[in-house]
Design an enzyme around this catalytic site. Structure first.
Site, mmCIF file in Angstrom:
data_model
loop_
_atom_site.group_PDB
_atom_site.id
_atom_site.type_symbol
_atom_site.label_atom_id
_atom_site.label_comp_id
_atom_site.label_asym_id
_atom_site.label_seq_id
_atom_site.Cartn_x
_atom_site.Cartn_y
_atom_site.Cartn_z
ATOM 1 N N LYS A 79 31.985 27.344 -21.815
ATOM 2 C CA LYS A 79 31.729 25.931 -22.110
ATOM 3 C C LYS A 79 31.294 25.766 -23.560
ATOM 4 C CE LYS A 79 29.090 21.975 -20.243
ATOM 5 N NZ LYS A 79 28.096 21.558 -19.225
ATOM 6 N N SER A 154 29.175 17.562 -16.383
ATOM 7 C CA SER A 154 29.763 17.572 -17.714
ATOM 8 C C SER A 154 30.668 18.773 -17.976
ATOM 9 C CB SER A 154 28.644 17.582 -18.764
ATOM 10 O OG SER A 154 27.871 18.783 -18.654
ATOM 11 N N SER A 178 25.984 19.860 -13.322
ATOM 12 C CA SER A 178 27.207 19.953 -14.130
ATOM 13 C C SER A 178 28.002 21.234 -13.949
ATOM 14 C CB SER A 178 26.868 19.765 -15.613
ATOM 15 O OG SER A 178 26.417 18.450 -15.844
#
Length: 506
Positions: A79, A154, A178
């Site tokens: 990420k 997210s 998330s």
């Protein structure tokens, strides 16, 4: 079965057996990214050259018998909120466009030290603020099950990369769900470790007391293998827990035998009912029944203060975020915008122009809310009260864990909604994290395991398992037991039922 459709554990076995090489495997995933990521948009940056060089080094180690870990040579995606030396780290924001960190986050360093080639950086809501990965400054990520739907947020990029077979493993971060919520809506496994169980050093902070990095994978065993690579004490992180991880791989393997005799499973009464999609609830109840068949005892538990969790979270998180994001001031690094028509602009005017241009609407919304909650005259009424509610939620967990060894709920109230459907309604968007937020407020670990497809839309639903702090192994044991029962019921992995995406283009 093609290489890219195998689990990480199976790929590790294939490498050990000499059936493939890390270079061949990494190239297969790079080819898959080239073929489908134009439609999915899971990645913000792909490091083909670096990944292949790391894969070649892994093959050389294997030839000399000096492997670094069980996953040496298995590629991974990261990420874009974790600092990566030599690779861009943008946090999905224009304000950090082009920033290349001079150091690795501890999680990234441990991946490198374990020999996992890093394919690239995945898309995310700007500074991890969002529940759909529509708030990225670089465009939305699409759900591989239906390209017109969100992949969760997210960390939708990491979940979509795994679901689209663009990576066998990924790293996400979980501040209010998330990792788990994207896992639920993409049919992947997502784990939020105990707070402090995985180092936050080098993780660009959203909310320091809530953020936690963790695995995104196809199976529970893969998550356990990855968790053991990235977890453990780190002196660079003052919140890191100075004690060894439990044996997570052993717990996953034990759970896969399907025996949960004597285990008490608590169904959280507050996380169901009106507003929950019927198909999601049907898959949840089926999963509970499978745990009972495996020998578990099911009890209903009440956590009365969970109904206030979202309100408390959306005061605590913006307050911490507004403080953390103050460092993006156009003075030291990142974007700098000069006010138009002001050649002699002051530092404050440059800062204002830069933050106005560099931050998106959702980030601005939360900065304003957090600054207000921390302001003189309102601190006690808002932020202080939210912290008291946080304590009550932690006490709810303590009381519930006296009655049950693990707690369970659906991971998210609904399956993936359509892109754009909730962008104009922040409260509706925030409600997607209703079931996941309590774990972050209390710091306890959680895992989301695919529970099947909802009848209404044929999209994945998730089953959440929560355990006491430092008892992450319980999540893996129960998750693996459920996964084994469901695999037998489905006749194969849920992701095998996903669209192939061949020829997809955007």
């Amino acid at each position: 079965m093609s290489l890219i459709h195998r689990t990480a554990a199976e790929l590790a076995d294939a490498l050990a057996a000499g059936e493939t090489t890390s270079v061949e495997l990494t190239q297969a995933y790079l080819d898959r990214i080239a073929a489908v990521d134009g439609a999915v948009h899971a990645f913000l940056h792909v490091d083909a050259e670096g990944a292949l060089a790391q894969a070649a080094a892994s093959d050389a180690r294997r030839a000399s018998g000096t492997l670094l870990s069980a996953l040496d040579g298995v590629p991974i995606a990261v990420k874009d909120v974790l600092a990566t030396e030599g690779l861009p780290t943008t946090c999905g924001s224009k304000i950090l466009e082009g920033w290349i960190p001079p150091y690795d986050a501890t999680v990234v360093r441990r991946l490198r030290e374990a020999g996992l080639p890093i394919l690239g950086k995945t898309n995310m809501d700007e500074f991890a603020m969002g529940s759909s990965t529509e708030h990225s400054a670089y465009g939305a990520t699409h759900n591989p099950w239906d390209l017109d739907r969100i992949p969760g947020g997210s960390g939708g990029g990491s979940a979509a990369a795994v679901a689209a077979f663009e990576a066998p493993l990924a790293i996400g971060t979980d501040t209010g769900g998330s990792i788990r919520q994207p896992g639920a809506v993409t049919g992947t496994v997502g784990v939020k470790p105990t707070y402090g169980g995985v180092s936050r050093y080098g993780l660009v902070a959203l909310a320091n007391s809530l953020d936690q990095a963790g695995p995104v994978t196809r199976t529970v065993l893969d998550s356990a293998l990855l968790h053991e690579v990235i977890g453990g004490h780190d002196p660079m992180d003052s919140t890191s827990i100075d004690q060894p991880l439990p044996d997570l791989v052993a717990a996953a393997k034990q759970g896969a035998t399907g025996d949960l005799t004597g285990l008490r499973v608590g169904v959280i009464s507050e996380l169901s009912g009106d507003g929950w999609q019927p198909g999601v609830m049907a898959r949840f109840q089926e999963s509970v029944d499978l745990l009972v068949k495996a020998g578990a005892e099911v009890v209903e538990v009440s956590c009365p203060h969970f109904v206030h969790a979202m309100a408390a979270y959306y005061l605590i998180l913006p307050a911490e975020a507004s403080s953390n994001l103050a460092k993006f001031d156009a003075m030291r690094y990142g974007l700098r915008v000069w006010p138009e028509g002001k050649p002699d602009a002051s530092a404050e005017e440059v800062m204002r122009a830069t933050r106005d241009a560099g931050f998106g609407d959702e980030v601005k919304r939360r900065i304003i809310l957090g600054t207000y909650a921390l302001s003189s005259g309102y601190y006690d009424a808002y932020y202080g009260q939210a912290q008291k509610v946080r304590t009550l939620i932690s006490r709810d967990f303590e009381a519930a864990f006296e009655k049950a060894d693990v707690l369970v709920s659906p991971t998210a109230p609904t399956t993936a909604f359509k892109l754009g459907e909730k962008l104009d309604d922040p409260i509706a968007m925030y409600l997607n994290d209703l079931a996941t937020i309590p774990a972050n407020l209390a710091g306890v670990p959680g895992i989301s395991v695919p529970s099947g497809l909802a009848e209404e839309d044929g999209l994945p639903a998730g089953f959440q398992i929560l355990a006491p702090a430092l008892a992450d192994d319980r999540c893996y044991r129960v998750g693996a037991a459920l996964e084994a029962a469901l695999l037998e019921q489905w006749g194969g992995p849920l992701l095998d039922q996903a669209p192939t995406l061949e020829g997809a283009a955007r």
